[in-house]
Structures are given as C-alpha cells and as structure tokens.
Enzyme design. Structure first.
Site, short mmCIF file in Angstrom:
data_model
loop_
_atom_site.label_atom_id
_atom_site.label_comp_id
_atom_site.label_asym_id
_atom_site.label_seq_id
_atom_site.Cartn_x
_atom_site.Cartn_y
_atom_site.Cartn_z
CE1 TYR A 121 83.01 8.74 -50.79
CE2 TYR A 121 84.69 10.40 -51.18
CZ TYR A 121 83.43 9.88 -51.44
OH TYR A 121 82.59 10.53 -52.32
CB CYS A 122 89.75 5.85 -52.76
SG CYS A 122 90.50 5.04 -51.35
CG LEU A 123 85.53 11.18 -55.53
CD1 LEU A 123 84.90 10.30 -56.60
CD2 LEU A 123 84.45 12.09 -54.91
CD GLU A 125 91.36 9.44 -60.30
OE1 GLU A 125 91.76 9.97 -61.37
OE2 GLU A 125 90.77 8.35 -60.25
CG ASN A 237 73.88 14.44 -50.42
OD1 ASN A 237 74.36 15.47 -50.90
ND2 ASN A 237 73.04 13.67 -51.06
CD GLU A 361 84.08 14.80 -46.53
OE1 GLU A 361 84.57 14.32 -47.57
OE2 GLU A 361 83.67 14.10 -45.60
NE ARG A 373 77.01 23.59 -62.64
CZ ARG A 373 78.02 22.74 -62.72
NH1 ARG A 373 77.97 21.58 -62.08
NH2 ARG A 373 79.08 23.04 -63.44
#
Lengths: 378, 255
Positions: A121-123, A125, A237, A361, A373
């Site tokens: 999983y590449c989110l 940076e 999630n 995560e 929020r």
C-alpha cells in the site's frame, strides 16, 4: 456481537494452532535476522488469510470484519510483526476487490488471496505523512498509459511485493486530484530504497518505492481518476481496526506472560501477586485490554454494516487499541524487571513491535483530529 | 475409492490429564477435547489420497457422546466429505471389544474400500480396536504403517520395527492403521470451516445397528494418583562417587 459463533470459535482455534506452530517458535529469530518469511505467508494464504474479507469469487474467504479482528489478534499473539504485515496485505486485497472491475479482480485477486503474490500500500511520501492529501507523486496520462514519477516512503513489503497500489496525483485539486493505480513489480523505472533499520517490525521489510517514468496501462487504475484518496481512506478504516487488533494480540501475550511471572516470582517472602499494587496493575491491564477489544469489535461491526459513524468509531478504536496495547506491553516489561529488558523473555520485542502501531495507519494524533472534527460537525 | 477414517475425541495431550477417582474413567471435562492426533494423521493420509484423486470419498466415523460431534466437524472442516456419529448413552465406558463390535456394525453397510485409523489413540493407548474391527469384519489388517500408498484394488506400505522395515501389501478392502510418524495433519482453511456444517453427518444409535445388545464395559478395580515426584539421589564425590554410582545403577537394574 460479543458471543462467538461456532464458526468463529473454529476459526480462532485454527488460527491459534497455525500461529503457535508456524509463527511463535520463529518470531524471535525472524526479528533478529530480519527475515521476511514469504513461505509461511503462502501457507497462511492456503488457509484463507490472504483475503479474509474479500469475496469468494476470486479466492477470498468472505469473512466479516469482526472475524478479522479475532484473526489478527490471534496472529499477533504469536508475532505482531507478521500479523501486521498480513493486515496490510489484506487491506490491499480488499481495495482491489472493492474498487477493481471484473477484469482487474480476475487478474489480481487469485495471487493476492493465496498470498503467492504480495501487495503493498503506497500512500505516504517523504514529504507527506499525516497530510496525505498533499502527496506529490504524479501520474501523467500519455495515451493509454500513465507515466508515474515520485517517491513513496515507509512501504511495507517493498521489494518483495508483486503489486503496488499507488496513490498518485493526476490533478491539482487537492484530495480530489488523487488516483489509485496498480503497479506490478518489474515495471521499468520502478526501484526501491535501502531496507530501513527499524525499532520493531523487523520481520517485514520497509523501503522507499521510487518511480522514475514508470509506465502502466490506464486499465491498471482502480476506480475513476480522482477516486484515489477516497479509496485510500476506505482501505484505512479496515486497516485501523486490524492494526488495533494486532496491538491487542501482542499486548495480550505480554499480559499473560506477566500473570505467569508474578505468580511464580517470589520477593519479600511471597509471590509477587500477593503485593496488592501489582495485582491492581494486572487488573488494570486486563480491564484496559477488554475495553479496547470491546470498542474494536463495535467499530468492526459498524464497518461491516456500513454504519454512518464508521469513520469515527474506526479512528477511536485505533487510537484506544494501539495506545492501550503499547501501554500494557510496556507495563508488562516493567513488571518483569530486568528480565523484561532481555530479549530472551520476549517482552521487549512486543514493546518494539507495538510502538509503531501508534504512528501508522494514521497516527494517533490524526485519529484525534478525525474524532474532534466530527464532534464539531454535530 | 471410499475411505472411512475412524476418529476419536480425546483430551488434549498438551493439558494435564486426570482420572475421575470415583468411576476410574478418564476425566473428559478437565480440559479441551480434540481429535486424537494420530487419528488426525490417518485423516491426513486419506485427504492426501483425495488431493491426488478427486473421486476419493472420505467419510469419518466416530463413536462418542454429544461432544464428539465437534471432532467430526473438525474432520469435515479439514476436508472429509461426510460423517457418521455413533451416539448412545449405553455405550459409555465400553471396552475395546464392545467398541470394535459397534464400529464394525456401523461400518458393515458403508462399503468402505479402506478403513483407516491411527495405530492407537493418545488417551487409552490400547492399540487394539482397529485389529478387532478387522476381525469382526473378516478383513485383512495392515497395522502401524509409517508409509501408506493406495492404488486401484491394493494398499501397500511400510512398517518399521527394531529389526528392520517390513514392506506389506494387501488387496482391498482392508483395515489400515498408521503411526504418528506419518503425514503431519493439515490445518483446516477458513472455507473448510465455513462449509463443514453443510456437510452431512448421520447420527446412529445402537438400536439401529446389528450388534449384540450386551453391554461390555471395562471395570476399573482401583485407581491411584501418580505419586508426587520425589527428589533424586545425590552422589557427592568424596573419592568414591564412581563406585557409588555403579552400585546405584546395578542395584536398580539400570545397567
């Protein structure tokens, strides 16, 4: 929701047996030698652990999110590092199942669900962690292809995985300009950084993933252009619940070791459990674990049924379970005194492995941001 | 090919096993009850045959109280096709001969090519029931195999002993038992666990079987708990330790 069904009991029993024979005896050695046991992962795949909540059409197990909590807790009792890797892999497999079209699912899921092919999983940076919507990796359309340039940071399984689900910017519209693209290993221009030296999670590789004019067909895109951020967050999630379950499992083992140790260890003329303040400490650890477990199951149930407060509950459960897990594991180390600090007793590894669960995560600060929020919205 | 595997639910060997001192029977409520480990290996042998030849039908047969249904379910989750549960209150405490007679009666009309079992179970360890079943059914017995191979109409395998290895074979149908040195049992996968409850299990009472109704029970005359482990003998070397040690070994017939 809290009473385990007969099937769940059988599932837990099997995972416990598997973890006790295939993971636990090797966990310390894998940690020490930084060995990533892909053969054992493939074995886990034959048992259905590669696509726990992926539909059955392409090899998934079709289990529920609450089943997954039970499974990850059992795996993590034996080795949080491997359990957490399997959790990430499952997040990737689920994203392909949930957002892939028929052709993509038929092509990618059989390998992923059997874990003969692993997913990353590449989110994150180097310059975009908690502020994921600010990511800068770019995918530019060129005919029937995307040309990807950029760098992804802290990628679990990098260099070993067959499939990389990459969040890349296709438009300058913030979180709405991000697209999810599946990049296969071996694509020209795809390379990996050095293996990171880490505090814990040493049985799984973490590296940078570097894209230099990486070309993949447009048909490798999951969903539409601009869906990427939504896909990444939906995946998280479940990822949050699973990583929380991994914290619980590791901490449960640390707690059980502490109970056994305090019963056996004598000081000041009696077993340590006779010291009421230590008994109270055990009671607090047990209570906090059960509290976290309860919230985790509630969040998993919400996710399973698509409840409107899913995001909030997943964020709450992730923070509570990973903070509790670390606190309990660290306290277990303290209760073991000097022995807790020695590798041989297995506690310091649990503490090291569980520490990162408070960071990844979505860090626990981001979890509070999400909850805060949402509280203001009401 | 149809293989019927005899399975038995026993207390987990990883836990402390105790006797009920009033009845003399094994205390089955003391811990977890699981499928006997050697039986599980026998089932694995059958399932490997099924992996090789999909037309193989694997049936599991268990005699035992309600709880034995869980053992059957576990076997089905590992990949067996169906189960037979012989359940009757009158069977509680049956001795080996009675057990074998009932199992043989339950097997009579099943049409098994191979009746497969562990060479013994980890609870009683009598190791005689499969041979008795073979006798009741007038079938050949290939006992205590550490290698078993099946082909059309025959079974062959190896039996290891202190003197050497015997290669044995027999025409089918036959009763085969395997030792704990044979195949490691597989884990059931999630799909197997979820489909197990949809597989057929027939429950049979003694009245439905053609078997003499005379109950035969082993009578336990007396039981005693294992003595607490005593401290060992310590030999302090004051120049004569060797002689003392030799004398101890001779006295206890250890050499």
């Amino acid at each position: 929701m809290f009473e385990r069904t007969e099937d769940q009991q059988a599932v837990v029993e099997m995972v416990r047996d598997f973890a006790a024979t295939a993971l636990a005896p090797h966990a310390a050695e894998w940690d020490e030698t930084k060995h990533f046991p892909v053969d054992v992962l493939a074995e886990a795949g034959t048992l259905g652990m590669g696509g726990i909540y992926v539909g059955e059409t392409y090899g998934g197990s079709g289990l529920s999110r609450t089943d997954a909590v039970l499974i990850f807790e059992e795996l993590a009792k034996a080795d949080p590092s491997i359990a957490a890797y399997i959790s990430i892999h499952n997040m990737v497999a689920w994203m392909v199942d949930a957002f892939g079209n028929e052709t993509q699912r038929a092509a990618w899921l059989p390998g992923l669900t059997s874990m003969t092919e692993l997913g990353s999983y590449c989110l994150t940076e180097p310059g975009a962690g908690s502020d994921a919507a600010a990511l800068a990796t770019r995918a530019v359309r060129d005919g029937d292809e995307y040309v990807i340039n950029g760098t992804k940071q802290f990628i679990s399984g990098a260099g070993t995985s067959t499939w990389y689900v990459v969040m890349a910017r296709t438009a300058e519209t913030g979180s709405h300009g991000i697209t999810a693209i599946v990049v296969p290993d071996g694509t020209p221009g795809l390379s990996f950084g050095a293996e990171e030296k880490k505090m814990g999670w040493r049985a799984q590789p973490t590296r940078q993933v570097v894209f230099e004019d990486v070309r993949v067909p447009v048909s490798n895109r999951l969903g539409e252009e601009g869906d990427g951020f939504m896909i990444a967050m939906k995946g998280l999630n479940g990822g949050r619940i699973n990583i929380g379950a991994c914290s619980l499992g590791g901490a449960q083992t640390a707690f059980e070791k502490s109970v056994a140790y305090l019963k056996e260890r004598h000081a000041f003329g009696a077993a340590l459990v006779k010291q009421q303040h230590l008994l109270f400490e055990l009671a607090d650890m047990d209570t906090e674990l059960e509290t976290a477990r309860t919230l985790l199951m509630r969040a998993a149930d919400a996710l399973e049924h698509g409840a409107p407060d899913t995001v909030k509950l997943c964020a709450m459960a992730k923070r509570v379970a990973t903070d509790t897990g670390f606190r309990v594991a660290n306290q277990a180390l303290q209760l073991h005194g000097g022995y807790g600090y020695l590798s041989e007793y297995g506690l310091e590894k649990i503490v090291r492995d569980l520490r990162v669960h408070q960071i990844l995560e979505g860090s626990n600060e981001i979890m509070r941001l999400i909850v805060g929020r949402l509280a203001l919205e009401d | 090919m149809k293989i019927v595997v005899l399975i038995k639910q026993v207390p987990d060997t990883y836990e402390e096993r105790t006797l009920d001192l009033t009845t003399g029977w094994l205390n089955r409520d003391a811990g977890d009850n699981i499928v006997d480990e050697i039986n599980e290996r026998a089932l694995e042998v059958a399932l490997q045959q099924k992996d090789k030849d999909k037309s193989t039908e694997v049936v599991v047969l268990a005699m035992g109280p309600d709880g034995a249904a869980k053992a059957i379910r576990k076997a089905l989750s590992m990949g067996a096709d169906s189960g037979i549960h012989v359940k009757d209150d009158s069977l509680a405490g049956s001795d080996a001969i009675r057990t074998a007679a009932v199992l043989a009666a339950a097997l009579k009309d099943v049409g098994a090519d191979i009746i497969l079992a562990g060479n013994e179970s980890t609870d009683g360890r009598g190791g005689v029931v499969p041979a008795m079943v073979a006798e009741f059914l007038s079938l050949p017995l290939l006992g205590a195999l550490s290698v078993a191979e099946f082909s059309a109409g025959t079974v062959s395998g190896e039996r290891r002993s202190e003197e050497g290895t015997l290669r044995v074979s027999s025409a089918l149908p036959a009763v085969v038992t395997v030792t704990e040195n044979i195949a490691e049992a597989r884990f059931p996968n999630f799909k197997g666990i979820l489909t197990a409850k949809r597989k057929p299990v027939s429950t049979v009472s003694v009245g439905e079987l053609e078997v003499a109704s005379t109950p035969a029970r082993s009578m336990v005359v007396s039981t005693s708990e294992r003595p607490v482990r005593a401290a060992g003998t310590k030999v302090v070397d004051e120049g004569t330790a060797g002689t003392q040690l030799a004398a101890y070994l001779i006295e206890n017939r250890l050499v």
